[in-house]
Write an enzyme that holds these catalytic residues in place. Structure first.
Site, PDB file in Angstrom:
ATOM      1  N   SER A 157       0.829  -1.209   0.000  1.00 28.86           N
ATOM      2  CA  SER A 157       0.000   0.000   0.000  1.00 28.86           C
ATOM      3  C   SER A 157       0.870   1.268   0.000  1.00 28.86           C
ATOM      4  O   SER A 157       1.676   1.447  -0.920  1.00 28.86           O
ATOM      5  CB  SER A 157      -0.951  -0.057   1.197  1.00 28.86           C
ATOM      6  N   ASP A 168      -9.483  -5.734  -4.175  1.00 27.28           N
ATOM      7  CA  ASP A 168      -9.102  -4.460  -3.544  1.00 27.28           C
ATOM      8  C   ASP A 168     -10.013  -3.322  -4.021  1.00 27.28           C
ATOM      9  O   ASP A 168     -10.103  -3.051  -5.210  1.00 27.28           O
ATOM     10  CB  ASP A 168      -7.641  -4.165  -3.904  1.00 27.28           C
ATOM     11  N   HIS A 227      -8.240  -5.114   0.043  1.00 28.46           N
ATOM     12  CA  HIS A 227      -6.934  -4.445   0.180  1.00 28.46           C
ATOM     13  C   HIS A 227      -6.088  -5.109   1.269  1.00 28.46           C
ATOM     14  O   HIS A 227      -4.877  -5.295   1.094  1.00 28.46           O
ATOM     15  CB  HIS A 227      -7.173  -2.968   0.510  1.00 28.46           C
TER      16      HIS A 227
END
Lengths: 414, 414
Positions: B196, B361, B394
């Site tokens: 991320s 995600d 995610h």
């Protein structure tokens, strides 16, 4: 955002270049109005807004609302045996204005004008089409909207209800519409159709009054608010409650929680669209991560955020923050037929059903419609489903509905 | 939420029943800690947290920060020629604690403990693995976090910076890490890897210092903040700015904007997960749209919202609202290599690259990684990509990373 990147975004969504071209024209339509079609020969005559009055309304949760006024409008003529009525139920930020214009001054026609009118999919030469403002309609300050909600005067106190207004449900919206139909002598509908929150009302109609609903069109909808949706909807209420000017709902006659309401509308706008749409918009705004102002100043913001903020701020002028909280709650409370399970709610339905989810919908993702469709099939009921493609995501059910004009016309033909 | 509905949700996501079983165990892991693996034989020795000091740091936007202190930790031993260092760059709500435990009292090991340790994918018998707290780290009030940010004392005024702290970028995080590596005499990395926001730093490393980064692992990442992402990130800042206790960033020593920060964490939690995860949670909470409290009282809320609120409120205790604004901004400003386009940024990269986006995600959707991967291929660079399946969306890039342990081990093997 380069062309190559846009292509990849498109690929990721399995969209064809053809659909992209269509999407670009739809984006244009979204930004600058959707009245192109209404200027053609099949334009409706100017629409009259009327008011339906209900002296005392009993809510689903056991409360009473006195002196209810809800706006409504219609297109086409009711036939002699009153068998040709199609009810359109509106979406969260919408109102009764589904088609046509009120006057020549109107920039845009109603939101489903592309499919409602003479010779269109919902043919007003054949059908009497009507639609009604919801309870707690968001656009309280739109002069064409007539609604009873938290911003209304409570006849018992002479002051605005604020948060003393009863919690309302989809059943209450349906019952208000039924009261209007009763007043017109319409015992049974030909069909009910609506997008998003309107789909919830449409499904509620078919489940609560199965003998009155032989045909149901559910666009970008769901048959209940699952845990994900309940939490996602709560995101819209949160900024309003955080705004100190909200003042626990007691702000009428004062400045009001404009910042919180604007934030809610920013969130709604984004989740109702898609990365593809935003990135095309970003391209037109010359979006860059390294824009100078936000690089130098924590108080500044990127152009895309400014664009979103300005659009939401402008829309908020006609809207009421408390009403948004009531509409969020009505959606969160939605369970088809108000039964103990959505499957039980669907069991009641006698209508044949057409589902039109939007392929790229990030708000009410297509699984909602697929689940409901599948359950109706399991229950041996007549159901069909087609997806609406396009980069407008959830908004395809409003702006892109004409892609399925033929599907709808065919569905209504018998 | 019935079994049939869950099945349909799964179908809508094209997930198999096998993946569902795995997901349920991961959900359990997410809720109750992820330390199962660390109790096995391949457990790291207890980890020391250290502090790296930088007397004067020059930021990318031309400011200076004096007296910088940033925490860091490492696993494994640096070899004689200092050629075996792997840098792990952390995600938005994370910190340097990528693996191991600090003491026997720790409930959970570091977030990537399943792939970092003796004999694991990132094998600490072979590699010297290190990680550093970011500038403006969110968990300012975590006693194990050492960070310099808006909550720090400005040595020139003796008071907390608040919003006078300079805007920081991914390049600044990278340069702080480089300062640590320089102090350890590490001239070149064996690899850099992160999920991320950590992926943004990893890509920035490979673009800013191409000769120091021969291998790059980008997990659930992107190579720039597109318009969609920039607006989506802004949703996390908005509730903080609306909270009157935020007081334009000047709240240190006072109560602080806990409600706004909690709201931001609620939003982050939801977008980092999926409908499938939330609806499974809803099932365990006995979620029903028609829960009595929210039906009767506009002030009440559904159980799923209470669950989310309590979780976020508890997490907020260690966190700082201004720091969240700075991290949001750093992500919004991300452009690979700080070049005029992300493609130019990628052109600099010499590393071979492994992309691991998460299939479901909703925060940094897989198109980001696919676009970047494709662009590197177009530039004739060595790049591979595998998706991480699973209902954690995610968060699969954090919690589910061991699904690709073998891919990572293989990638690092040469």
């Amino acid at each position: 955002m380069s062309l190559s990147s846009i292509k990849n975004v498109l690929k990721a969504y399995h969209r064809s270049q053809q659909q992209k071209a269509l999407t670009m024209s739809l984006c244009f339509c979204l930004l600058f109005s959707c009245n192109a079609i209404s200027k053609q020969e099949n334009t409706l005559p100017y629409v009259d807004k009327k008011t339906h009055h209900i002296p005392v309304f009993d809510t689903f949760n056991g409360k009473q609302i006195k002196n209810v006024n809800l706006g409504w409008e219609s297109y086409g003529e009711l036939n002699a045996d009153k068998s040709n009525a199609i009810l359109i139920t509106h979406y969260f930020t919408g109102n009764s204005h589904a088609a046509g214009k009120y006057s020549s001054d109107d920039a845009a026609a109603g939101y489903w004008d592309s499919i409602i009118g003479p010779g269109k999919a919902i043919d007003t030469n054949r059908f009497f089409v009507l639609s009604m403002d919801s309870f707690a309609n968001l656009s309280v300050h739109d002069p064409m909207v007539v609604t009873t909600g938290p911003a209304s005067i409570n006849p018992e106190t002479g002051k605005p209800y604020g948060l003393s207004f009863p919690v309302i449900t989809m059943r209450d919206m349906v019952n208000a519409q039924k009261s209007l139909l009763d007043s017109l002598g319409i015992d049974s509908l030909y069909a009910v159709a609506g997008p998003s929150m309107g789909s919830m009302q449409a499904i509620e109609w078919a489940s609560a009054y199965p003998d009155k609903v032989p045909r149901l069109i559910s666009v970008i909808g769901s048959s209940f608010s699952d845990a994900w949706t309940t939490a996602a909807l709560e995101q819209w209420s949160i900024p309003i409650r955080l705004d100190p000017k909200w003042n626990n709902g007691d702000y009428y006659g004062k400045e009001g929680p404009k910042a919180g309401l604007t934030a809610a509308l920013m969130f709604i706008t984004q989740v109702a669209l898609t990365p593809e749409y935003f990135n095309n918009t970003g391209k037109s705004l010359n979006h860059s991560p390294l824009e100078l102002a936000p690089l130098q100043d924590i108080h500044a913001s990127h152009k895309i955020n400014q664009w979103l903020l300005e659009r939401a701020s402008s829309r908020s002028e006609k809207m009421d923050a408390n009403s948004l909280l009531y509409l969020v709650r009505a959606c969160q409370l939605f369970m088809a037929g108000q039964q103990s399970s959505w499957q039980d709610g669907l069991r009641n339905i006698k209508a044949k059903t057409l589902f039109l989810p939007a392929t790229q919908d990030l708000l009410l993702m297509p699984y909602h419609a697929h689940d409901t469709h599948q359950q109706l099939k399991t229950l041996k009921k007549q159901s069909e489903l087609s997806e609406i493609p396009g980069a407008l995501g959830h908004l395809e059910g409003v702006i892109g509905i004409q892609k399925h004009a033929e599907t709808i016309a065919e569905f209504l033909s018998n």
